[in-house]
Design an enzyme around this catalytic site. Structure first.
Site, mmCIF file in Angstrom:
data_model
loop_
_atom_site.group_PDB
_atom_site.id
_atom_site.type_symbol
_atom_site.label_atom_id
_atom_site.label_comp_id
_atom_site.label_asym_id
_atom_site.label_seq_id
_atom_site.Cartn_x
_atom_site.Cartn_y
_atom_site.Cartn_z
ATOM 1 N N GLY A 149 59.950 -6.221 -4.265
ATOM 2 C CA GLY A 149 58.583 -5.865 -3.893
ATOM 3 C C GLY A 149 58.077 -4.542 -4.443
ATOM 4 O O GLY A 149 57.170 -3.932 -3.869
ATOM 5 N N SER A 150 58.604 -4.108 -5.597
ATOM 6 C CA SER A 150 58.104 -2.836 -6.141
ATOM 7 C C SER A 150 56.664 -2.984 -6.636
ATOM 8 O O SER A 150 55.873 -2.030 -6.538
ATOM 9 C CB SER A 150 59.019 -2.304 -7.250
ATOM 10 N N ASN B 1 49.277 -13.643 -11.405
ATOM 11 C CA ASN B 1 50.731 -13.439 -11.453
ATOM 12 C C ASN B 1 51.021 -12.348 -12.474
ATOM 13 O O ASN B 1 50.232 -12.125 -13.392
ATOM 14 C CB ASN B 1 51.406 -14.743 -11.894
ATOM 15 N N HIS C 86 54.076 -11.189 -15.214
ATOM 16 C CA HIS C 86 55.280 -11.693 -15.880
ATOM 17 C C HIS C 86 55.774 -10.613 -16.845
ATOM 18 O O HIS C 86 54.977 -10.038 -17.587
ATOM 19 C CB HIS C 86 54.960 -12.987 -16.635
ATOM 20 N N ARG D 106 58.886 -18.856 -6.972
ATOM 21 C CA ARG D 106 58.778 -20.313 -6.920
ATOM 22 C C ARG D 106 57.561 -20.792 -7.696
ATOM 23 O O ARG D 106 56.544 -20.104 -7.721
ATOM 24 C CB ARG D 106 58.618 -20.796 -5.481
ATOM 25 N N THR E 139 47.749 -21.126 -13.471
ATOM 26 C CA THR E 139 47.332 -22.518 -13.688
ATOM 27 C C THR E 139 48.544 -23.418 -13.429
ATOM 28 O O THR E 139 49.611 -22.917 -13.054
ATOM 29 C CB THR E 139 46.816 -22.716 -15.123
ATOM 30 N N ASP F 260 53.575 -19.620 -16.181
ATOM 31 C CA ASP F 260 53.370 -18.477 -17.076
ATOM 32 C C ASP F 260 52.459 -18.820 -18.253
ATOM 33 O O ASP F 260 52.674 -18.361 -19.380
ATOM 34 C CB ASP F 260 54.716 -17.950 -17.613
#
Ligand code: GRF
Length: 205
Positions: free
Chosen positions: A14-15, A109, A111, A93, A143, A147
């Protein structure tokens, strides 16, 4: 006017969650983080949420008979908060189509690679094994494909000759902690315009 709201989904350390809520606290992001949701009851992110006075919801994958039931519970939890934005910050997930469709254009998100290179797990290791000279991180809208959504922002990091997975990951993480809050800030300022695969950053007014 009421502030916008977002929830963060995280599975572990959780950084990024911490970096984001720190930028809410200092006023950089003009929105409220209403909940941390995790699929992992042992996630360190839960302690970070407690420290910050943010409700932590555990929707533990293991306690459901299948992915569909898990996602029903996750959807119900999200519905209770009814966020303007869902932030995936180290959420490990793949989300199903129902959730992705519901939050289309409203789910981000991060990545740890320069997408579309090195999708999936261990992106930093993939970059080292491939031998790229530049690595980095990408914030993108989510989507159906992993990624692969429209890219919002990217930051680059030089790969050094003596880098290993840990040292490269650490330097990428420094960039992640800056670029993710920036993307969220721009979202709430309504400065992100999605046109097909491209995301345009609208000028400041
Ligand atoms: C980060 O490297 C992020 O890019 C990836 O998972 C990691 C999560 O780290 N998706 P943290 O939990 O935010 O510290």
């Amino acid at each position: 006017m009421n502030k916008g709201t977002f929830v963060v989904l995280a599975s572990g350390r959780g950084s990024n969650f911490q970096a984001i809520i720190d930028r809410v606290s200092d006023g950089y992001i003009n929105a409220v983080c209403t909940s941390l949701i995790t699929d992992n009851p042992d996630a360190y992110a839960i302690l970070r949420a407690k420290d910050a006075g943010i409700p932590a919801e555990v929707v533990s994958y293991r306690t459901f008979p299948d992915k569909n039931m898990y996602e029903n519970a996750l959807l119900a939890t999200l519905a209770r908060y009814n966020p303007d934005l869902v932030v995936l910050a180290g959420y490990m997930r793949l989300l199903g189509e129902r959730i992705v469709d519901l939050y289309k254009g409203k789910m981000m998100n991060i990545h740890p690679s320069l997408l579309p290179a090195f999708q999936g797990l261990h992106a930093q290791r993939q970059a080292l094994m491939y031998g790229t000279k530049v690595a980095g991180c990408t914030v993108h809208f989510v989507t159906h494909d992993m990624d692969a959504g429209p890219v919002i922002m990217q930051r680059t990091v030089q790969v050094l000759d003596d880098d290993d997975e840990e040292s490269l990951s650490e330097r990428i993480l420094i960039e992640e902690h800056q670029v993710f809050p920036e993307a969220i800030k721009l979202f709430f300022e309504k400065k992100l315009l999605i046109k097909g695969r491209r995301v345009f950053l609208l000028p400041r007014t």
